[in-house]
Scaffold this motif. Structure first.
Motif, PDB file in Angstrom:
ATOM      1  N   SER A   1     -12.796  -2.537   5.928  1.00  0.00           N
ATOM      2  CA  SER A   1     -12.619  -1.190   5.685  1.00  0.00           C
ATOM      3  C   SER A   1     -14.168  -0.637   6.241  1.00  0.00           C
ATOM      4  O   SER A   1     -15.116  -1.359   6.150  1.00  0.00           O
ATOM      5  CB  SER A   1     -12.124  -0.726   4.354  1.00  0.00           C
ATOM      6  N   ALA A   2     -13.977   0.607   6.678  1.00  0.00           N
ATOM      7  CA  ALA A   2     -14.996   1.372   7.159  1.00  0.00           C
ATOM      8  C   ALA A   2     -14.849   3.022   7.009  1.00  0.00           C
ATOM      9  O   ALA A   2     -13.741   3.245   7.321  1.00  0.00           O
ATOM     10  CB  ALA A   2     -15.272   1.045   8.636  1.00  0.00           C
ATOM     11  N   VAL A   3     -16.047   3.429   7.000  1.00  0.00           N
ATOM     12  CA  VAL A   3     -15.699   4.994   7.099  1.00  0.00           C
ATOM     13  C   VAL A   3     -16.317   5.332   8.552  1.00  0.00           C
ATOM     14  O   VAL A   3     -17.471   4.896   8.763  1.00  0.00           O
ATOM     15  CB  VAL A   3     -16.646   5.934   6.003  1.00  0.00           C
ATOM     16  N   ILE A   4     -15.547   5.930   9.197  1.00  0.00           N
ATOM     17  CA  ILE A   4     -15.970   6.457  10.569  1.00  0.00           C
ATOM     18  C   ILE A   4     -16.223   7.842  10.685  1.00  0.00           C
ATOM     19  O   ILE A   4     -15.377   8.390  10.091  1.00  0.00           O
ATOM     20  CB  ILE A   4     -15.020   5.753  11.538  1.00  0.00           C
TER      21      ILE A   4
ATOM     22  N   VAL B   1      -9.965  -1.501  24.511  1.00  0.00           N
ATOM     23  CA  VAL B   1     -10.878  -0.403  24.720  1.00  0.00           C
ATOM     24  C   VAL B   1     -11.844  -0.351  23.785  1.00  0.00           C
ATOM     25  O   VAL B   1     -12.763   0.029  23.779  1.00  0.00           O
ATOM     26  CB  VAL B   1      -9.711   0.996  24.658  1.00  0.00           C
ATOM     27  N   TRP B   2     -11.633  -0.835  22.339  1.00  0.00           N
ATOM     28  CA  TRP B   2     -12.616  -0.410  21.514  1.00  0.00           C
ATOM     29  C   TRP B   2     -12.743  -1.788  20.671  1.00  0.00           C
ATOM     30  O   TRP B   2     -13.852  -1.791  19.774  1.00  0.00           O
ATOM     31  CB  TRP B   2     -11.826   0.603  20.664  1.00  0.00           C
ATOM     32  N   HIS B   3     -12.142  -2.789  20.726  1.00  0.00           N
ATOM     33  CA  HIS B   3     -12.436  -3.798  20.006  1.00  0.00           C
ATOM     34  C   HIS B   3     -13.272  -5.113  21.033  1.00  0.00           C
ATOM     35  O   HIS B   3     -12.557  -5.567  22.059  1.00  0.00           O
ATOM     36  CB  HIS B   3     -11.111  -4.693  19.676  1.00  0.00           C
ATOM     37  N   PRO B   4     -14.365  -5.349  20.894  1.00  0.00           N
ATOM     38  CA  PRO B   4     -15.314  -6.134  21.645  1.00  0.00           C
ATOM     39  C   PRO B   4     -14.610  -7.547  21.816  1.00  0.00           C
ATOM     40  O   PRO B   4     -15.376  -8.267  22.777  1.00  0.00           O
ATOM     41  CB  PRO B   4     -16.728  -6.023  21.026  1.00  0.00           C
TER      42      PRO B   4
ATOM     43  N   GLY C   1     -16.402  -1.459  16.354  1.00  0.00           N
ATOM     44  CA  GLY C   1     -16.266  -1.318  17.817  1.00  0.00           C
ATOM     45  C   GLY C   1     -15.597   0.175  17.970  1.00  0.00           C
ATOM     46  O   GLY C   1     -15.686   0.995  18.952  1.00  0.00           O
ATOM     47  N   LEU C   2     -14.666   0.182  16.975  1.00  0.00           N
ATOM     48  CA  LEU C   2     -13.805   1.625  17.127  1.00  0.00           C
ATOM     49  C   LEU C   2     -14.825   2.785  16.619  1.00  0.00           C
ATOM     50  O   LEU C   2     -14.776   3.555  17.275  1.00  0.00           O
ATOM     51  CB  LEU C   2     -12.647   1.508  15.780  1.00  0.00           C
ATOM     52  N   ALA C   3     -15.852   2.564  15.652  1.00  0.00           N
ATOM     53  CA  ALA C   3     -16.740   3.513  15.416  1.00  0.00           C
ATOM     54  C   ALA C   3     -17.469   4.067  16.500  1.00  0.00           C
ATOM     55  O   ALA C   3     -17.829   5.049  16.853  1.00  0.00           O
ATOM     56  CB  ALA C   3     -17.611   3.181  14.202  1.00  0.00           C
TER      57      ALA C   3
END
Length: 144
Positions: free
Chosen positions: A6-9, A28-31, A137-139
């Motif tokens: 999990s993450a806080v973005i 687009v967002w996952h490396p 990557g999303l952040a």
């Protein structure tokens, strides 16, 4: 077994969900994802559609969208085929608002079965290599 990250973005929930929601937009967002294609010309929001992912290491994963919920801001998918030694893999990504800050809380997890001798390795692969890496990557993507 359940693998979880999990993450806080630091972006509003609407912006994060817009990036996550498109089942075909993972590259687009996952490396770690080189490309994605929805099979059979189906729409990426169509429950039952299958995406074919090419991994950065040359591997391939096919995943079926089994649920998409715009109200809850989540979707669930399952492996159709994968190079991973797991069975009954089903994963969910869920975006929630952090009301105190206007940021987003994103959780990504999967339940799966595997042989005991690879369970810890698969947990690490999914929790750290797939989900945590993807959330970083999303952040970065939504910060642009």
């Amino acid at each position: 077994m359940r693998s979880f990250a999990s993450a806080v973005i630091e972006a509003p929930v609407e912006k994060v969900w817009e990036a996550v929601r498109d089942f075909d937009a993972l590259p687009v967002w996952h490396p770690a994802i080189a490309s994605s294609e929805i099979e059979d010309g189906r729409d990426s929001a169509s429950v039952g559609c299958v995406r074919r992912l090419k991994l950065g290491d040359g591997g391939e994963v096919r995943e079926r969208l089994v649920a998409l919920d715009d109200v809850a801001r989540s979707y669930t998918y399952e492996f159709v085929t994968s190079p991973f030694p797991v069975r009954s893999y089903r994963s969910t990504i869920h975006v929630l608002p952090v009301t105190a800050s206007g940021h987003s809380f994103v959780e990504w997890f999967a339940d799966f079965d595997s042989d005991a001798d690879v369970e810890a390795e698969m947990d690490k692969t999914f929790a750290q290599g797939v989900y945590a890496t993807g959330l970083k990557g999303l952040a970065a993507h939504v910060a642009r």
